[in-house]
Motif scaffolding. Structure first.
Motif, mmCIF file in Angstrom:
data_model
loop_
_atom_site.group_PDB
_atom_site.id
_atom_site.type_symbol
_atom_site.label_atom_id
_atom_site.label_comp_id
_atom_site.label_asym_id
_atom_site.label_seq_id
_atom_site.Cartn_x
_atom_site.Cartn_y
_atom_site.Cartn_z
ATOM 1 N N GLY A 281 0.803 -1.214 0.000
ATOM 2 C CA GLY A 281 0.000 0.000 0.000
ATOM 3 C C GLY A 281 0.831 1.256 0.000
ATOM 4 N N GLU B 72 1.463 5.329 2.347
ATOM 5 C CA GLU B 72 1.160 6.193 3.489
ATOM 6 C C GLU B 72 1.040 7.629 3.009
ATOM 7 N N ALA C 119 -9.482 5.110 2.386
ATOM 8 C CA ALA C 119 -8.656 4.100 3.061
ATOM 9 C C ALA C 119 -9.450 2.812 3.236
ATOM 10 N N TRP D 212 -9.474 0.713 0.005
ATOM 11 C CA TRP D 212 -8.231 -0.039 -0.219
ATOM 12 C C TRP D 212 -8.159 -1.250 0.716
ATOM 13 N N ASP D 213 -8.692 -1.096 1.939
ATOM 14 C CA ASP D 213 -8.728 -2.235 2.870
ATOM 15 C C ASP D 213 -9.509 -3.405 2.276
ATOM 16 N N LEU E 39 -5.256 -4.005 0.545
ATOM 17 C CA LEU E 39 -4.150 -3.053 0.450
ATOM 18 C C LEU E 39 -4.388 -1.925 1.451
ATOM 19 N N LYS E 40 -3.329 -1.219 1.783
ATOM 20 C CA LYS E 40 -3.442 -0.182 2.823
ATOM 21 C C LYS E 40 -3.189 1.198 2.265
ATOM 22 N N ALA F 285 -2.541 4.224 4.507
ATOM 23 C CA ALA F 285 -2.391 4.710 5.877
ATOM 24 C C ALA F 285 -2.425 6.219 5.875
#
Length: 491
Positions: free
Chosen positions: A452, A454, A476, A479-480, A484-485, A487
């Protein structure tokens, strides 16, 4: 500046290397190298529409030889394009995987109308300038293109799925040629192009030219036999047809000026040309030397000199569908910035595709505000977009589709880290520009991480933009859902 074009035709593969001369005073490309091999790729399609393993191997052997000839030409100055045989092959991805490795360069499969546009540009650069409207007929191995235009600009262009290889295989596969078969071949071709009579009739042009191997071969025969000066006339074509019928078999075709590699496809090519003459009411046609590969060279030169026709195409599409260009520009600027942070090694071509996707991300509003990303993706993928390959259109359409909503619909795209970065960059840009006014972001950072990325933003700025923060939190969550992240960090 050396430029190279590779034309993966349905009958022959051709490589042309040229040197751009006096580009500042008007583009001119001088040929410095040429290579042609008869591959008959269209003949390698089986009854299920798949290229045989042998056809792929033969094509790759040719491309490997071309690879050697391309050494020394910068990769960004090389463009390879595939035409009708690859447009119709169901296993084209399998072919491209091996072929691109053999050639050492990407291969684009172009749509029929894009092929026609490039053919016209190539021919016009090899003919004397004229203010007259011109017709160009290009008979390839698997398709025939008809184009009418002025100067270097094609104004009407169509591609039909009839060519010298496919027609020869369909009507003269066993090598026998008789009057009934030739008539059936000619009628079948006429049926294909009949719908184009109104667009390409004699009323719409003053001069007629033909390009590609079939036209060149027939012109050479007429000249060598002493029937014309190389001009293809209705009378000369009729005489050639009568001689072909008198031969009775492909192996017995013997004409002065006929090269051995054209013998197998001469009957099919002649049937196509006879149909074009009869259907459009032509009386004569002169050969033109340019064709697709030269058009590709000049198109490539335009891209290298910041005269990329694709930019003009995108602008026209924006105008046609009433896109808010100010909003599109905002989103494009932010998306490119974000992509540079997420994927700093991304290619120039990849960044351009992202910018074009951002420029067109709201094109679907012309149909409906509901699910506009789906409508927009369809328009981008299926419209005639001069300058773009079918692969370009598919990738840009995927980005337009991915700009909002559930990411599961583009799960396959997300498997590629670079394409995933572009999806994230576009989605974030759309969020930051949701208010449809210029956005002055504070110091921010965006960094790709394993699984992912940040995003870090100033806390005070987020407090002043609560809706943006809410949208980022929802993003966010999206994507979860695909493992995938994204952040979010503030400080």
């Amino acid at each position: 500046m050396l430029l190279a074009a590779v034309d993966l035709g349905s009958n022959s593969f051709r490589l042309e290397i040229g040197r751009a001369q006096d580009a500042d005073r008007g583009a001119h490309i001088e040929r410095v190298g040429y290579w042609k091999e008869t591959v008959r790729l269209a003949a390698g399609l089986d009854e299920h529409g798949r290229l045989s393993k042998r056809a792929i191997e033969s094509a790759c052997e040719t491309l490997a030889r071309m690879n050697e000839r391309l050494r020394g030409v910068p990769s960004e100055h090389v463009r390879a394009v595939g035409t009708q045989a690859l447009r119709s092959a169901l296993n084209v991805d399998e072919f491209l995987l091996e072929a691109q490795h053999a050639l050492g360069h990407p291969i684009e499969v172009i749509a029929g109308r894009e092929e026609a546009r490039l053919v016209f540009e190539g021919c016009m650069h090899t003919l004397p300038p004229s203010p007259a409207r011109r017709l160009v007929v290009d008979i390839g191995g698997g398709s025939t293109e008809l184009i009418v235009g002025e100067g270097f600009t094609a104004q009407r262009a169509e591609s039909f799925k009839v060519g010298c290889v496919t027609t020869s295989l369909r009507f003269f596969r066993d090598g026998v040629i008789d009057r009934t078969r030739f008539k059936r071949a000619q009628v079948a071709v006429s049926a294909e192009i009949e719908e184009a009579v109104e667009q390409f009739s004699r009323a719409h042009w003053a001069e007629a030219y033909g390009s590609s191997g079939t036209v060149d071969a027939i012109s050479s025969i007429l000249r060598a036999e002493g029937w014309t000066d190389g001009t293809i006339t209705a009378e000369g074509l009729l005489r050639l047809k009568q001689c072909i019928l008198a031969a009775g078999e492909v192996r017995r075709l013997r004409f002065a000026g006929l090269k051995p590699d054209r013998q197998e496809v001469l009957a099919g090519g002649a049937a196509v040309l006879c149909a074009v003459f009869d259907t459009l009411g032509l009386t004569e046609m002169r050969p033109a030397r340019g064709a697709l590969r030269v058009g590709v060279l000049y198109d490539l030169l335009g891209r290298r000199e910041s005269r990329d026709i694709r930019d003009a195409t995108v602008e026209r599409l924006q105008g046609r569908f009433g896109v808010d260009t100010a909003q599109a520009a905002r989103v494009a600027r932010l998306a490119v910035q974000a992509a540079a942070l997420l994927a700093p090694a991304a290619s120039e071509a990849a960044i351009k595709r992202l910018a074009w996707a951002a420029a067109l991300h709201e094109v679907g509003f012309a149909i409906s505000h509901n699910d506009h990303h789906k409508h927009g993706a369809y328009l981008v993928q299926h419209s005639d977009l001069p300058g773009f390959s079918t692969n370009d259109q598919e990738r840009i359409a995927a980005l337009v589709l991915a700009q909002r909503g559930n990411l599961k619909k583009v799960a396959a795209v997300l498997e590629d880290p670079e394409r995933r970065a572009k999806v994230m960059a576009l989605r974030l840009a759309v969020i930051f520009c949701h208010a449809r006014r210029d956005v002055a972001l504070p110091a921010w950072s965006l960094q790709a991480q394993r699984g992912g990325a940040e995003l870090a933003l100033d806390r005070d700025w987020l407090d002043r933009h609560p809706l943006t923060e809410h949208l980022l939190e929802e993003e966010a969550g999206q994507w979860d859902k695909v493992g995938l992240k994204l952040a979010l960090r503030s400080g």
